[in-house]
Design an enzyme around this catalytic site. Structure first.
Site, PDB file in Angstrom:
ATOM      1  N   HIS A  50       9.675   5.662   4.415  1.00 51.06           N
ATOM      2  CA  HIS A  50      10.171   4.301   4.188  1.00 51.06           C
ATOM      3  C   HIS A  50       9.870   3.866   2.748  1.00 51.06           C
ATOM      4  O   HIS A  50      10.728   3.275   2.083  1.00 51.06           O
ATOM      5  CB  HIS A  50       9.541   3.328   5.195  1.00 51.06           C
ATOM      6  CG  HIS A  50      10.012   1.922   5.048  1.00 51.06           C
ATOM      7  ND1 HIS A  50       9.235   0.941   4.471  1.00 51.06           N
ATOM      8  CD2 HIS A  50      11.182   1.333   5.400  1.00 51.06           C
ATOM      9  CE1 HIS A  50       9.919  -0.195   4.478  1.00 51.06           C
ATOM     10  NE2 HIS A  50      11.100   0.007   5.035  1.00 51.06           N
ATOM     11  N   TRP A  65       0.837  -1.196   0.000  1.00 54.21           N
ATOM     12  CA  TRP A  65       0.000   0.000   0.000  1.00 54.21           C
ATOM     13  C   TRP A  65       0.870   1.243   0.000  1.00 54.21           C
ATOM     14  O   TRP A  65       1.920   1.273   0.617  1.00 54.21           O
ATOM     15  CB  TRP A  65      -0.898   0.032   1.235  1.00 54.21           C
ATOM     16  CG  TRP A  65      -1.856  -1.097   1.261  1.00 54.21           C
ATOM     17  CD1 TRP A  65      -1.698  -2.284   1.918  1.00 54.21           C
ATOM     18  CD2 TRP A  65      -3.109  -1.174   0.601  1.00 54.21           C
ATOM     19  NE1 TRP A  65      -2.774  -3.086   1.706  1.00 54.21           N
ATOM     20  CE2 TRP A  65      -3.668  -2.426   0.897  1.00 54.21           C
ATOM     21  CE3 TRP A  65      -3.825  -0.305  -0.224  1.00 54.21           C
ATOM     22  CZ2 TRP A  65      -4.899  -2.836   0.415  1.00 54.21           C
ATOM     23  CZ3 TRP A  65      -5.055  -0.720  -0.704  1.00 54.21           C
ATOM     24  CH2 TRP A  65      -5.577  -1.963  -0.388  1.00 54.21           C
TER      25      TRP A  65
END
Length: 138
Positions: A72, A53
């Site tokens: 990230h 996602w």
């Protein structure tokens, strides 16, 4: 007797790959804040958190933890999924968010629960990344 943790890790990885192969593909990107499966490997938190996602380009994160996930995502896009540095930076970001004492956007999925799940996931990712870079002797 040799430790079996690398074998166990491979079993978990294979199970994850098989389960993701049978689940519907995720949307191309997220524009809304989600809080699903907060205590499992299938966590969806904010717009950017969760395996597979990501938020749409230019979307603001839902909160500080979601911003860690966005950072990230950007790191692994540049350095690859096997980058231990990206995973360690993510864990450090989560520690800073926790230390700040703020409350996340979701009452259903509080920071403590989401961070514990994500930390476990990052620990597994780090272990698998390190396993992939080690030379195995037969």
């Amino acid at each position: 007797m040799p430790p079996r943790s690398p074998l166990l890790a491979l079993v978990f990885l294979a199970a994850g790959v098989l389960s993701s192969a049978t689940s519907p593909p995720p949307p191309p990107c997220s524009r809304s804040c989600a809080a699903l499966n907060c205590d499992s490997v299938g966590i969806r938190y904010g717009k950017y958190c969760g395996v597979g996602w990501s938020g749409c380009d230019g979307e603001e994160p839902c909160d500080d933890l979601d911003a860690c996930c966005r950072d990230h995502d950007h790191c692994v896009d540049k350095k690859g999924l096997m980058s231990v540095k990206c995973h360690e930076k993510f864990k450090n970001c989560m520690r800073k968010v926790k230390k700040a004492g703020k409350i996340g956007f979701s009452r259903k999925c509080p920071y403590e629960m989401a961070m514990a799940t994500m930390t476990s996931g990052m620990d597994m990712a780090i272990m698998l990344s390190q396993l992939g870079t080690q030379k195995l002797e037969l």
